[in-house]
Structure formats: C-alpha cells, structure tokens
Design a protein around this motif. Structure first.
Motif, mmCIF file in Angstrom:
data_model
loop_
_atom_site.group_PDB
_atom_site.id
_atom_site.type_symbol
_atom_site.label_atom_id
_atom_site.label_comp_id
_atom_site.label_asym_id
_atom_site.label_seq_id
_atom_site.Cartn_x
_atom_site.Cartn_y
_atom_site.Cartn_z
ATOM 1 N N ARG A 30 -6.480 22.348 5.413
ATOM 2 C CA ARG A 30 -6.973 20.992 5.677
ATOM 3 C C ARG A 30 -6.500 20.018 4.597
ATOM 4 N N ARG A 31 -6.429 20.486 3.339
ATOM 5 C CA ARG A 31 -6.013 19.625 2.236
ATOM 6 C C ARG A 31 -4.595 19.094 2.435
ATOM 7 N N ALA A 32 -3.711 19.930 2.964
ATOM 8 C CA ALA A 32 -2.315 19.519 3.145
ATOM 9 C C ALA A 32 -2.217 18.299 4.052
ATOM 10 N N SER A 33 -2.975 18.303 5.138
ATOM 11 C CA SER A 33 -2.946 17.160 6.053
ATOM 12 C C SER A 33 -3.573 15.925 5.427
ATOM 13 N N ILE A 34 -4.631 16.114 4.633
ATOM 14 C CA ILE A 34 -5.260 14.979 3.952
ATOM 15 C C ILE A 34 -4.263 14.321 3.005
ATOM 16 N N ILE A 35 -3.517 15.129 2.257
ATOM 17 C CA ILE A 35 -2.519 14.594 1.320
ATOM 18 C C ILE A 35 -1.393 13.884 2.071
ATOM 19 N N CYS A 36 -0.890 14.505 3.145
ATOM 20 C CA CYS A 36 0.155 13.870 3.965
ATOM 21 C C CYS A 36 -0.309 12.515 4.488
ATOM 22 N N GLY A 37 -1.559 12.461 4.932
ATOM 23 C CA GLY A 37 -2.107 11.205 5.443
ATOM 24 C C GLY A 37 -2.168 10.129 4.371
ATOM 25 N N GLY A 38 -2.601 10.503 3.168
ATOM 26 C CA GLY A 38 -2.693 9.533 2.082
ATOM 27 C C GLY A 38 -1.338 8.966 1.687
ATOM 28 N N VAL A 39 -0.338 9.835 1.581
ATOM 29 C CA VAL A 39 1.008 9.390 1.196
ATOM 30 C C VAL A 39 1.602 8.465 2.266
ATOM 31 N N SER A 40 1.443 8.821 3.534
ATOM 32 C CA SER A 40 1.976 7.994 4.626
ATOM 33 C C SER A 40 1.332 6.611 4.639
ATOM 34 N N PHE A 41 0.007 6.581 4.455
ATOM 35 C CA PHE A 41 -0.712 5.302 4.491
ATOM 36 C C PHE A 41 -0.317 4.436 3.296
ATOM 37 N N LEU A 42 -0.102 5.067 2.158
ATOM 38 C CA LEU A 42 0.321 4.343 0.961
ATOM 39 C C LEU A 42 1.682 3.681 1.191
ATOM 40 N N THR A 43 2.583 4.420 1.823
ATOM 41 C CA THR A 43 3.913 3.879 2.141
ATOM 42 C C THR A 43 3.811 2.694 3.102
ATOM 43 N N GLY A 44 2.988 2.850 4.138
ATOM 44 C CA GLY A 44 2.821 1.776 5.115
ATOM 45 C C GLY A 44 2.218 0.521 4.512
ATOM 46 N N ALA A 45 1.241 0.683 3.622
ATOM 47 C CA ALA A 45 0.614 -0.477 2.982
ATOM 48 C C ALA A 45 1.628 -1.251 2.145
ATOM 49 N N THR A 46 2.496 -0.523 1.452
ATOM 50 C CA THR A 46 3.522 -1.164 0.627
ATOM 51 C C THR A 46 4.500 -1.962 1.496
ATOM 52 N N LEU A 47 4.952 -1.365 2.586
ATOM 53 C CA LEU A 47 5.880 -2.056 3.494
ATOM 54 C C LEU A 47 5.243 -3.303 4.102
ATOM 55 N N ASN A 48 3.977 -3.215 4.512
ATOM 56 C CA ASN A 48 3.310 -4.368 5.125
ATOM 57 C C ASN A 48 3.143 -5.516 4.147
ATOM 58 N N ALA A 49 2.764 -5.178 2.923
ATOM 59 C CA ALA A 49 2.541 -6.235 1.932
ATOM 60 C C ALA A 49 3.837 -6.967 1.600
ATOM 61 N N ALA A 50 4.962 -6.254 1.671
ATOM 62 C CA ALA A 50 6.260 -6.841 1.311
ATOM 63 C C ALA A 50 7.061 -7.302 2.525
ATOM 64 N N ALA A 51 6.489 -7.245 3.730
ATOM 65 C CA ALA A 51 7.234 -7.507 4.962
ATOM 66 C C ALA A 51 7.894 -8.883 4.967
ATOM 67 N N GLN A 52 9.187 -8.904 5.319
ATOM 68 C CA GLN A 52 9.953 -10.142 5.409
ATOM 69 C C GLN A 52 10.281 -10.519 6.849
ATOM 70 N N ASN A 53 10.132 -9.557 7.749
ATOM 71 C CA ASN A 53 10.403 -9.823 9.159
ATOM 72 C C ASN A 53 9.533 -8.928 10.020
ATOM 73 N N LEU A 54 9.561 -9.166 11.324
ATOM 74 C CA LEU A 54 8.691 -8.443 12.240
ATOM 75 C C LEU A 54 9.009 -6.947 12.263
#
Length: 520
Positions: free
Chosen positions: A112-136
């Motif tokens: 279960r821990r492996a999926s929790i970690i994968c989820g955290g890393v993916s969400f962290l990446t998405g948050a960074t991309l959204n905050a810096a988004a320059q286009n749709l």
C-alpha cells in the motif's frame, strides 16, 4: 484454481470474539499520516471551482468564457457553459480513472505504501506544472499528472486505513480519509478567498499550493509501516505479525493473525484478481464497488463543491461573496465529518446513509423550488432568499458529510476479501472518478439546460440510492475485515449468490447439494 476443495479456502470460521488488542497511539498516528492522502483529493475539488471563477485565470486560458461572463443579458444559468472550461476540471478525473487501474497491481505486489508514494510524487509534479502553466496544453498536462496522483492515492489510502484499524473502530479511523478530504476542500476555499484579491496572478498561487499536501503525502508514505495484511500477502509473515502486535498493543493476536494468514493463502492462489472478482461468489462486493461510488457522485455534491463559486455567481452573488459562500460550505462539510466519526461505529453505516439521504432529498427540492419561483434569466435573488439558498445548501452538505461522503469510501474498502481487495478498490476508485468526470464535464451544460431542475435531477438519484441501501446493504459495523464474507452469507438477498461453504468449487461451476440446501 481458487475455491476448489483441495485448495486454500480463505477464512473458514468466525473468530471475531477472539480478537485481542486496544486502540494504540501508534495505529492512530499511522492512520492520521496516511489520511493526508485524502487532502490532495479535497484540495483539488475545492481549488478548481474557485480558480475557474477568477478573472485573471479566465482571461489567460478561457477568454471566451470571460467575455460571456461580462454579458449581463445572458442567461444566469448559462454564463459558464463551456466544454473546454469544463475539461480543465474534469480531465484530472479521467487520468485518475486510468491511474487507479494501474495502481491495483502495484498496491498488491509492492504494498500500500508504494502506491501512496507514487500518488504523492505525481501530484507534486502536477501542482508544479499548473502553477507555472503558460498555455492551455501545459495546464492540462499538469491536471493529468494531478489525476495520476489522485488515482494512486484514492486506491491505496482507504485500503491502508481499513487494514490498520481494529474492527470495532474501523469506521471512525477509515473516515480520517474523508476528514482529510474535507479539510483539503475547506483549506482550498480559504486560499481562493485570499488569492482572488491578488490579481491577475493569484490563481497560480492557488494551484501551486497543491504541492504542500502532495509533499506531506510523499514523506508520509516513506515513513509509514506497511499493513500486516499486505506483508503477509507478500510472504513476510514474521514482519506482518510484528506490525500487527505493535498496532494492537498486545502479543496475543493469534486469532486476527490467523484470519490474515488464511485470507492471504487464498489471495496467493488468485493470479488474476480482476477476473476472480467477476465470479458469482464476489457478486455483492462487486455491486457495492460499482454502485456506492456511483451514488456518491450522483448526490450532486461534487457539482456544488467544484462549481460553488460559479454556481453562487450565477445566482447573483458577487465574486468575493461567492468565494466566501463556497468557503462556508467547505467549512460545514469538514465539521459534519466529525458527526460521522463519532457515530459510525455506534449507530452503524445503514442508519447514517438512510438519514443523510432523506435530508439531502429535502434540501435539493427546497433549493429547486426557490430558484424556480424566485430566480430567472435576468433576475438576481434577493438578499433574504440568497441567505436561505446558502443555508439549505449547507444543510445538504451537512447530510452528505455524515453519510455518503465518508461512507462512500469506507464501505467498499472494508467489504472485499484479501484476494480481490486491491482490485475491488481500484474498481471503486475508477467508477468514482468516471462519474466525477462525467458530472464535472456535463454539469455546466446540465445547469444551462435544466436550470433549477438540476437540483430535482440529483434529488431523484438520492431517492433511488436511499432505497438501494435499505434493501441491499447489510450492516458492516464491528465485523472484522477478513470475516466480511459471513455477512453476505446471512443477508436475505445475497445469500442466494454467495456460497454457504468455502468448499464450493465455483471455478468449475459446480454447486454441491449441501450448499444448495444451505442457501435456501
């Protein structure tokens, strides 16, 4: 071949009365840390609606919607009817649907821990991309990464909580996930209320702060112990027993550990859990895994939470006032979850679902009547009726918060046997995200087409789901997670489907006469 008379049969007898242990600070602490995974789901639900009502965000990515918003002559219900704007909100959930199915084998084979970690890393990446988004395009890629994070997190966290919690408090501890979700929603609403004043870049801060719960989830996943059930399922019996003794606060865990071992032996014999879950003996769990998350979304709650600022603006509230009203609903949802935590293991799941359903139907109908009588295309609600609408919506949110909100996740996570548990939770999450995507994509168009009737649409579904619970859902309060199979064998309807004895060789489609007699 699973289920044959010569193979492992899973938990063959009830040992719940022999379970020992107490609620330890260790198990409460681990559940609190794991539940942080729910906050990423809640934060996104709360942040999306606020961001899509901010002028700076609309001007940069959705100029057509911004121009439409300025037209006073346009229908109040149709100001925001734009499929591209809806895709900003809903694309995340389509990605989450795919991720939840990918997460199942990872959760089963690596823990279960492996999926929790994968989820955290993916969400962290998405948050960074959204905050810096320059286009749709960049914005939508970020949303997709957020979706992967939610798919993994929602698949693993409820399972983790259900397996770590003692049977008599499983409901309350499992609801830490929903509590974290509602806290995420409320936090997002308050952040939107503040960043709306930081024009025109405040939306970037709203989206970027999603990195905070994602970081907590990732670090928490690294620090958490694995569940005893997962350790034993993967052959680490000694470590599984050690963790079980630690979380129960006693060395006398023989009965519970034996249930886990029995369940894991059957789990190891199942090579294709998604194929196995389709068998007749798993029919009741599969039905619940499909209908519970479907009904949870068809309450209409996500529409209110996604688009609360948009909805309130459509009703004539100003920009800041609409964000304030949505923050209020977020606070109410967070607070109402404590009602469920306090009562779920005392009053049971069925009582909360049925009472909550009745209250939600009444509230949806009242809102529909008010809007139908007092609110038209070029009208605004008076101050008195505006306050009344917000009050009734808050009462609706309260009812959801103690019933379908937490229990829509708790019940599916606790009813599956170990051999199909990760697959079952994946189906639950996938169905939830599928309907979240459908409603998220369609809500603005439905609001434009149905107008006030949208609330009657959801009220009809709540009526159906309340009847469904009354007729088909047995009470799971206090039943050990590895002994849930006995509950289905005793239920008036499901006992016709679930074999009365584990010796039933279902894989060959043969039912013994003794089983037939026992199920009559």
């Amino acid at each position: 071949m699973a289920g044959g008379s010569l193979g492992p049969t899973g938990v063959a007898k009830e040992r719940a009365d022999l379970y020992q242990g107490r609620v330890t600070a260790y198990v409460v602490g681990t559940c609190l840390i794991a539940a942080v995974g729910g906050s990423i789901f809640g934060y996104d639900i709360g942040i999306s609606g606020g961001v899509t009502s901010m002028d700076g965000f609309l001007q940069k990515f959705f100029p057509e919607v911004y121009r439409s918003k300025q037209h006073a002559h346009e229908s109040n219900y149709c100001k925001y009817d734009n499929q591209v704007l809806a895709s900003f909100t809903s694309s995340l959930y389509l990605a989450g649907l795919v991720a939840s199915l990918v997460a199942s084998p990872i959760t089963r084979n690596y823990g279960r821990r492996a999926s929790i970690i994968c989820g955290g890393v993916s969400f962290l990446t998405g948050a960074t991309l959204n905050a810096a988004a320059q286009n749709l395009a960049m914005l939508l890629v970020g949303r997709i990464m957020l979706g992967f994070g939610i798919g993994f997190g929602n698949q693993a966290v409820p399972l983790y909580l259900s397996e770590m919690a003692p049977a008599h408090l499983r409901g309350a501890l499992n609801m830490m996930f929903q509590l974290a979700t509602t806290l995420g929603i409320f936090t997002a609403n308050m952040i939107n209320f503040g960043t709306e004043k930081l024009r025109p870049w405040g939306w970037r801060l709203s989206l970027g702060l999603a990195a905070a719960p994602a970081l907590l989830m990732t670090v928490g996943g690294l620090l958490l112990p694995e569940t005893p059930n997962s350790l034993v399922e993967r052959g680490n019996n000694a470590e599984g027993r050690r963790v079980l003794e630690k979380i129960r606060g006693t060395d006398n865990v023989n009965a519970e550990f034996q249930d886990i071992v029995d369940a894991s032996e059957l789990a190891k014999a199942i090579k294709h859990p998604f194929r196995n879950i389709l068998k007749r003996k798993n029919r009741p769990q599969l039905v619940m895994a499909i209908f519970m998350p479907t009904f949870q979304i068809l309450t209409g709650i996500n529409s209110i939470l996604f688009y609360a600022p948009v909805l309130f603006q459509s009703m004539g509230f100003g920009g800041s006032a609409s964000l304030y009203a949505s923050a209020l609903t977020g606070a109410v949802l967070f607070s109402s979850t404590f009602i469920s935590i306090a009562t779920v293991d005392k009053w049971g799941r069925r009582a909360l679902l049925i009472s909550g359903g009745i209250q939600m139907v009444v509230c949806q109908c009242i809102v529909a009547v008010i809007l139908g009588v007092k609110f038209g295309n070029n009208q605004e609600l008076s101050k008195g009726f505006s306050i009344l609408v917000v009050t009734v919506i808050c009462l609706f949110v309260v009812a959801f918060g103690w019933s379908w909100g937490p229990l829509g996740w708790t019940i599916p996570s606790e009813i599956f046997p170990l051999e199909t548990r990760s697959a079952g939770q994946s189906i639950t999450v996938a169905v939830n995200l599928l309907f979240t995507f459908i409603i998220g994509q369609a809500f603005l168009s439905l609001l434009c087409a149905f107008k006030f009737g949208i609330f009657l649409f959801f009220a009809g579904w709540i009526t159906i789901m309340t009847i469904f619970v009354y007729v088909f859902l047995p009470e799971t309060k206090g039943v050990p997670i590895e002994e849930m199979i006995f509950l289905w064998r005793k239920h008036w309807f499901w006992k016709r489907t679930v074999p009365a004895y584990p010796e039933l060789d279902e894989s060959n489609g043969r039912e013994s006469n003794s089983v037939e007699m026992g199920s009559r």
